[in-house]
Design a protein around this motif. Structure first.
Motif, PDB file in Angstrom:
ATOM      1  N   LYS A 187       0.831  -1.202   0.000  1.00 55.36           N
ATOM      2  CA  LYS A 187       0.000   0.000   0.000  1.00 55.36           C
ATOM      3  C   LYS A 187       0.866   1.253   0.000  1.00 55.36           C
ATOM      4  O   LYS A 187       1.798   1.399   0.800  1.00 55.36           O
ATOM      5  CB  LYS A 187      -0.929   0.004   1.211  1.00 55.36           C
TER       6      LYS A 187
ATOM      7  N   VAL B  41      -0.989   0.774  -4.933  1.00 57.74           N
ATOM      8  CA  VAL B  41      -0.029  -0.210  -4.434  1.00 57.74           C
ATOM      9  C   VAL B  41       1.249  -0.133  -5.258  1.00 57.74           C
ATOM     10  O   VAL B  41       1.247   0.250  -6.428  1.00 57.74           O
ATOM     11  CB  VAL B  41      -0.589  -1.656  -4.457  1.00 57.74           C
TER      12      VAL B  41
ATOM     13  N   ARG C 270       3.030   3.075  -9.648  1.00 61.95           N
ATOM     14  CA  ARG C 270       2.060   2.510  -8.705  1.00 61.95           C
ATOM     15  C   ARG C 270       0.747   2.228  -9.428  1.00 61.95           C
ATOM     16  O   ARG C 270       0.450   2.816 -10.468  1.00 61.95           O
ATOM     17  CB  ARG C 270       1.856   3.464  -7.535  1.00 61.95           C
TER      18      ARG C 270
ATOM     19  N   PRO D  85      -3.813  -4.076  -1.885  1.00 55.71           N
ATOM     20  CA  PRO D  85      -2.566  -4.700  -1.426  1.00 55.71           C
ATOM     21  C   PRO D  85      -2.715  -6.218  -1.380  1.00 55.71           C
ATOM     22  O   PRO D  85      -3.797  -6.742  -1.146  1.00 55.71           O
ATOM     23  CB  PRO D  85      -2.379  -4.116  -0.018  1.00 55.71           C
TER      24      PRO D  85
END
Length: 252
Positions: free
Chosen positions: A118, A123, A130, A135
């Motif tokens: 996270k 994530v 990202r 997660p």
């Protein structure tokens, strides 16, 4: 490029160590190095749980040990998200754990398993960007387009960590004590396998502080995993490697 894959054990193999152990009595570099040895041993033999028996009632010690272990077991790319605290001032001295979800490169490979960590509302897989995902554990399905698919219980992630009281420990099923005054585990291998398959095993090394083991009147399985030792005193981290080596052969 070869992918490294290690599955979880089919049954529970836990290790229990007293928080009063010389392993964690030190501070600074000494504590980092000794914890690193314990974690490397636990991970190498795919230990399911690493339990710390709180026989000293020290909240600050529990917090520090927990934080350092969480840091060591996290993927390399996620360590940046840990706060810079005095408890982690010597964490860089800990050896890499290198379980399957700890890649040594940013570029992913198809079939590789990565842990989505996270980061804000996204994530991080350690690939330079990202993603809007939950997660958890993912397998790389396309390394060029950076595609990931969630998976469960596919690889070994390292030991889960918990703290418990001594009275809780002696109530656990499949508790095995390692002691130089006990018998040869190889002569009782069938029994150990049967217990492991039925309810799991917990290896307990190092007597707790204050004579708690003697006072409890506990009577259970006890083995000498390092017979005819060549030194007067075997350190806990040395006994851990020796004991898990024997159990690993027995439980295959």
């Amino acid at each position: 490029m070869n992918l490294f894959f290690a599955p979880p054990r089919r049954g529970r193999l836990s290790v229990a160590l007293p928080l009063s152990s010389p392993l964690v009595k030190g501070t600074g570099p000494s504590l980092s190095c000794k914890l690193s040895q314990v974690l490397r041993a636990a991970a190498a033999f795919r230990v399911s749980e690493l339990m710390w028996v709180d026989d000293i009632n020290d909240e600050s010690k529990r917090r520090k040990v927990r934080l350092m272990i969480d840091y060591a077991l996290s993927p390399p790319y996620s360590k940046r998200y840990f706060p810079l605290t005095p408890d982690l001032s010597n964490a860089a001295l800990m050896d890499p754990i290198q379980v399957p979800t700890h890649p040594d490169r940013a570029v992913p490979v198809e079939g590789e398993v990565r842990l989505g960590v996270k980061s804000g509302n996204r994530v991080d897989f350690g690939v330079g960007k990202r993603f809007k995902k939950e997660p958890g554990l993912y397998v790389v399905t396309d390394s060029l387009r950076l595609k990931f698919r969630p998976v469960k219980d596919l690889v070994y992630l390292g030991p889960r960590v918990k703290f418990l009281k001594f009275q809780e420990l002696i109530k656990l099923p499949g508790l095995v004590l390692g002691s130089r005054s006990c018998g040869n585990p190889l002569l009782d291998s069938d029994r150990l396998v049967e217990i492991f398959e039925r309810e799991g095993l917990t290896l307990f090394l190092g007597p707790p502080q204050g004579g708690l083991l003697k006072e409890s009147g506990w009577r259970g399985l006890c083995y000498n995993f390092l017979p005819e030792q060549g030194v007067k005193d075997v350190r806990t981290e040395e006994a851990l490697w020796a004991s898990l080596s024997i159990l690993n052969v027995i439980l295959q």
